[in-house]
Write a protein that holds these residues in place. Structure first.
Motif, PDB file in Angstrom:
ATOM      1  N   VAL A  84       5.532  11.270  -6.564  1.00 60.06           N
ATOM      2  CA  VAL A  84       5.038  10.146  -5.759  1.00 60.06           C
ATOM      3  C   VAL A  84       6.207   9.249  -5.357  1.00 60.06           C
ATOM      4  O   VAL A  84       6.205   8.643  -4.283  1.00 60.06           O
ATOM      5  N   THR A  85       7.208   9.180  -6.250  1.00 58.26           N
ATOM      6  CA  THR A  85       8.410   8.350  -6.084  1.00 58.26           C
ATOM      7  C   THR A  85       8.075   6.925  -5.618  1.00 58.26           C
ATOM      8  O   THR A  85       8.255   6.566  -4.445  1.00 58.26           O
ATOM      9  N   PRO A  86       7.570   6.101  -6.543  1.00 51.01           N
ATOM     10  CA  PRO A  86       7.161   4.733  -6.168  1.00 51.01           C
ATOM     11  C   PRO A  86       8.247   3.932  -5.455  1.00 51.01           C
ATOM     12  O   PRO A  86       7.958   3.182  -4.522  1.00 51.01           O
ATOM     13  N   ALA A  87       9.504   4.077  -5.874  1.00 51.85           N
ATOM     14  CA  ALA A  87      10.558   3.281  -5.242  1.00 51.85           C
ATOM     15  C   ALA A  87      10.738   3.649  -3.781  1.00 51.85           C
ATOM     16  O   ALA A  87      10.842   2.789  -2.914  1.00 51.85           O
ATOM     17  N   SER A  88      10.772   4.953  -3.489  1.00 47.80           N
ATOM     18  CA  SER A  88      10.945   5.348  -2.095  1.00 47.80           C
ATOM     19  C   SER A  88       9.713   5.008  -1.275  1.00 47.80           C
ATOM     20  O   SER A  88       9.806   4.752  -0.074  1.00 47.80           O
ATOM     21  N   SER A  89       8.538   4.988  -1.925  1.00 49.02           N
ATOM     22  CA  SER A  89       7.333   4.563  -1.218  1.00 49.02           C
ATOM     23  C   SER A  89       7.462   3.110  -0.783  1.00 49.02           C
ATOM     24  O   SER A  89       7.074   2.740   0.335  1.00 49.02           O
ATOM     25  N   ILE A  90       8.016   2.287  -1.655  1.00 46.97           N
ATOM     26  CA  ILE A  90       8.196   0.876  -1.327  1.00 46.97           C
ATOM     27  C   ILE A  90       9.271   0.695  -0.254  1.00 46.97           C
ATOM     28  O   ILE A  90       9.122  -0.085   0.681  1.00 46.97           O
ATOM     29  N   PHE A  91      10.360   1.455  -0.365  1.00 41.25           N
ATOM     30  CA  PHE A  91      11.496   1.215   0.523  1.00 41.25           C
ATOM     31  C   PHE A  91      11.485   2.058   1.792  1.00 41.25           C
ATOM     32  O   PHE A  91      12.180   1.729   2.753  1.00 41.25           O
ATOM     33  N   VAL A  92      10.748   3.165   1.806  1.00 40.98           N
ATOM     34  CA  VAL A  92      10.691   4.007   3.001  1.00 40.98           C
ATOM     35  C   VAL A  92       9.368   3.846   3.740  1.00 40.98           C
ATOM     36  O   VAL A  92       9.332   3.771   4.970  1.00 40.98           O
ATOM     37  N   ILE A  93       8.257   3.769   2.994  1.00 40.17           N
ATOM     38  CA  ILE A  93       6.924   3.730   3.613  1.00 40.17           C
ATOM     39  C   ILE A  93       6.440   2.291   3.822  1.00 40.17           C
ATOM     40  O   ILE A  93       5.927   1.951   4.889  1.00 40.17           O
ATOM     41  N   ALA A  94       6.605   1.438   2.809  1.00 36.90           N
ATOM     42  CA  ALA A  94       6.109   0.060   2.909  1.00 36.90           C
ATOM     43  C   ALA A  94       6.670  -0.707   4.104  1.00 36.90           C
ATOM     44  O   ALA A  94       5.948  -1.510   4.706  1.00 36.90           O
ATOM     45  N   PRO A  95       7.949  -0.511   4.480  1.00 34.50           N
ATOM     46  CA  PRO A  95       8.445  -1.236   5.662  1.00 34.50           C
ATOM     47  C   PRO A  95       7.636  -0.970   6.925  1.00 34.50           C
ATOM     48  O   PRO A  95       7.549  -1.844   7.797  1.00 34.50           O
ATOM     49  N   LEU A  96       7.034   0.221   7.019  1.00 40.56           N
ATOM     50  CA  LEU A  96       6.198   0.513   8.180  1.00 40.56           C
ATOM     51  C   LEU A  96       4.962  -0.376   8.207  1.00 40.56           C
ATOM     52  O   LEU A  96       4.516  -0.811   9.268  1.00 40.56           O
ATOM     53  N   ILE A 145      -4.655  -4.775   9.484  1.00 40.63           N
ATOM     54  CA  ILE A 145      -4.639  -4.511   8.038  1.00 40.63           C
ATOM     55  C   ILE A 145      -5.287  -3.161   7.737  1.00 40.63           C
ATOM     56  O   ILE A 145      -4.747  -2.346   6.975  1.00 40.63           O
ATOM     57  N   ILE A 146      -6.440  -2.909   8.347  1.00 43.57           N
ATOM     58  CA  ILE A 146      -7.143  -1.634   8.130  1.00 43.57           C
ATOM     59  C   ILE A 146      -6.327  -0.471   8.671  1.00 43.57           C
ATOM     60  O   ILE A 146      -6.272   0.606   8.066  1.00 43.57           O
ATOM     61  N   ALA A 147      -5.672  -0.681   9.801  1.00 45.37           N
ATOM     62  CA  ALA A 147      -4.881   0.389  10.404  1.00 45.37           C
ATOM     63  C   ALA A 147      -3.755   0.845   9.482  1.00 45.37           C
ATOM     64  O   ALA A 147      -3.337   2.004   9.529  1.00 45.37           O
ATOM     65  N   MET A 148      -3.260  -0.062   8.636  1.00 44.52           N
ATOM     66  CA  MET A 148      -2.159   0.275   7.735  1.00 44.52           C
ATOM     67  C   MET A 148      -2.631   0.832   6.390  1.00 44.52           C
ATOM     68  O   MET A 148      -1.814   1.196   5.549  1.00 44.52           O
TER      69      MET A 148
END
Length: 459
Positions: free
Chosen positions: A27-39, A203-206
């Motif tokens: 799942v790689t939580p860190a990369s989720s935060i830094f790669v996916i969350a910015p979107l 919000i829902i779209a994300m």
């Protein structure tokens, strides 16, 4: 002629802890935060926190479906084996193809999104596409090692990853620049740079992107045949993985939003989270954090290859493809007992995707594929108990979690398809056509096997 599968059966070596380490690393939580969350931050501002909360609720219901089905139908084939047992070959094939296409994209997305952090850490200027390709290939080479070794390695990296996220949470909460209610009264910068309320629609779209951020907890089902004990331990591993992932993602996300010196500036940044870290910690610590982010992605790729190579191995064992392909996919290394051909078959296409990938487009399309899989698994959870299989684990309040999963994923899928490109629909239709073609092949094979069996009895 059928392939004998007995020699390919793997010895169970993994405990619940091992499976959680490998799966959570995937799942790689860190990369989720830094790669996916910015979107999500770029589209929904501080409303991304609510998107992640809604996604966590939906993911919990999805995980309950996976837990019950994974415990009742243990197989290295994961979702497609479960669906095939419950609904037949055609639906199993379609599920497999959706997951396979999605699986090829995930390492490419993560690797491409992580290279800018590697450049920041080292002060280099590596090309994201080329360096992303090599990241996938090297991670795949390490995944060829003994699975127990990989469990230990990914576990060590996971603890480092969590330590970095704890540091980030501390930086944000100890330097609050925004009121806490910004999390429940979200705002975003408009075209003039002024802050305005975030619409519910944004919000829902994300939510779909946030679901992608959590995605991977269900991949524990691929480890079923590697576990020392099957059944309920699998359910525990899935649910425990999701719990860890949600906590270590949503807490740092909240801390980063609260610690942002300027929400307007944050919203305008191409890398909003990198901006916040630099503002709160300074350039030196920012480089250390960026190095850790890249390592966490590298760790994730190892874990993902370990998981999905076993899915490809299982497809060969189940005679999914043509005989000439099947007999190679089931080959395992004598020393490490790993499916080396299946691992290579997974890594090379994924590395090529990294070479030619577009992060935003690949992420959006991957979310669509994931939602199709979640919908199929929700339907399976509704009907599995009626099929007569033993269920070592029963989800609480059944069938409510399955219904919540089905309805919510259908709604999110509808919102995404409404804005999808023609290319997305072409790929989806191609997957469906390929599934139908493979089903015709399997029907012919089954018919030939029945005829051969009838001849054998008559003789």
């Amino acid at each position: 002629m059928n392939i004998k599968t007995e020699p390919t059966k793997k010895e169970g070596r993994l405990t619940i802890f091992d499976v959680v380490m490998i799966t959570a690393s995937g799942v790689t939580p860190a990369s989720s935060i830094f790669v996916i969350a910015p979107l999500t931050i770029a589209s929904a501002g501080s409303g991304s926190f609510i998107s992640f909360l809604i996604a966590a609720f939906i993911a919990t219901n999805i995980a309950l479906c996976y837990a019950e089905l994974g415990a009742a139908h243990p197989s290295a084939g994961g979702e497609y084996s479960i669906i095939k047992r419950l609904f037949g070959t055609l639906f199993g094939l379609q599920t497999y193809l959706f997951i396979l296409v999605c699986a090829f994209f995930i390492p490419a997305v993560l690797a491409s999104g992580a290279i800018p952090y590697l450049n920041t850490a080292l002060g280099t200027n590596f090309d994201s596409a080329t360096a992303g390709m090599w990241t996938v290939l090297i991670g795949g080479a390490i995944a060829l090692l003994n699975i127990k070794t990989n469990a230990i390695l990914t576990g060590v990296f996971l603890f480092l990853e969590i330590a970095i996220l704890v540091l980030i949470a501390w930086l944000g909460f100890s330097n609050p620049n925004q009121p806490v209610d910004i999390l429940i009264s979200p705002v975003i910068a408009n075209s003039t740079g002024l802050l305005e309320p975030v619409s519910t629609g944004l919000i829902i779209a994300m939510v779909g992107t946030a679901l992608f951020s959590y995605n991977g907890y269900g991949a524990a089902v691929y480890m079923a045949e590697d576990m020392q004990k099957q059944g309920k331990p699998m359910a525990i591993a899935i649910l425990l993985t999701l719990f860890i992932v949600v906590i270590v993602e949503i807490v740092p996300l909240a801390a980063l939003i609260i610690g942002a010196p300027s929400l307007a500036d944050m919203s305008k940044q191409a890398d909003p989270i990198g901006y916040i870290i630099t503002q709160l910690s300074g350039p030196t610590l920012a480089k250390v954090v960026c190095a850790a982010i890249y390592l966490s992605v590298f760790n994730a790729i190892i874990a993902i290859v370990v998981q999905f190579s076993r899915m490809i191995f299982s497809s060969g064992r189940d005679e999914f493809w043509f005989l000439s392909i099947n007999k190679y996919l089931v080959k395992t290394d004598k020393r490490f007992n790993t499916p080396w051909v299946a691992t290579i078959a997974y890594c090379i296409p994924s590395a090529l995707l990294a070479l030619y990938s577009n992060l935003a487009e690949l992420t959006s399309f991957t979310v669509i594929l994931l939602l199709f899989v979640y919908i199929i698994m929700a339907i399976a959870a509704l009907f599995s108990r009626k099929k007569g299989a033993h269920h070592p684990y029963l989800m609480p309040l059944w069938p409510i979690p399955a219904i919540i999963t089905l309805v919510s994923c259908l709604y999110v899928l509808w919102t995404l398809l409404a804005t999808s490109t023609i290319k997305d629909f072409i790929v989806i239709i191609t997957i469906l056509i390929l599934g139908l073609a493979l089903n015709i092949k399997h029907r012919k094979k089954d018919k030939a096997a029945v005829i051969q069996s009838t001849k054998g009895k008559s003789s």
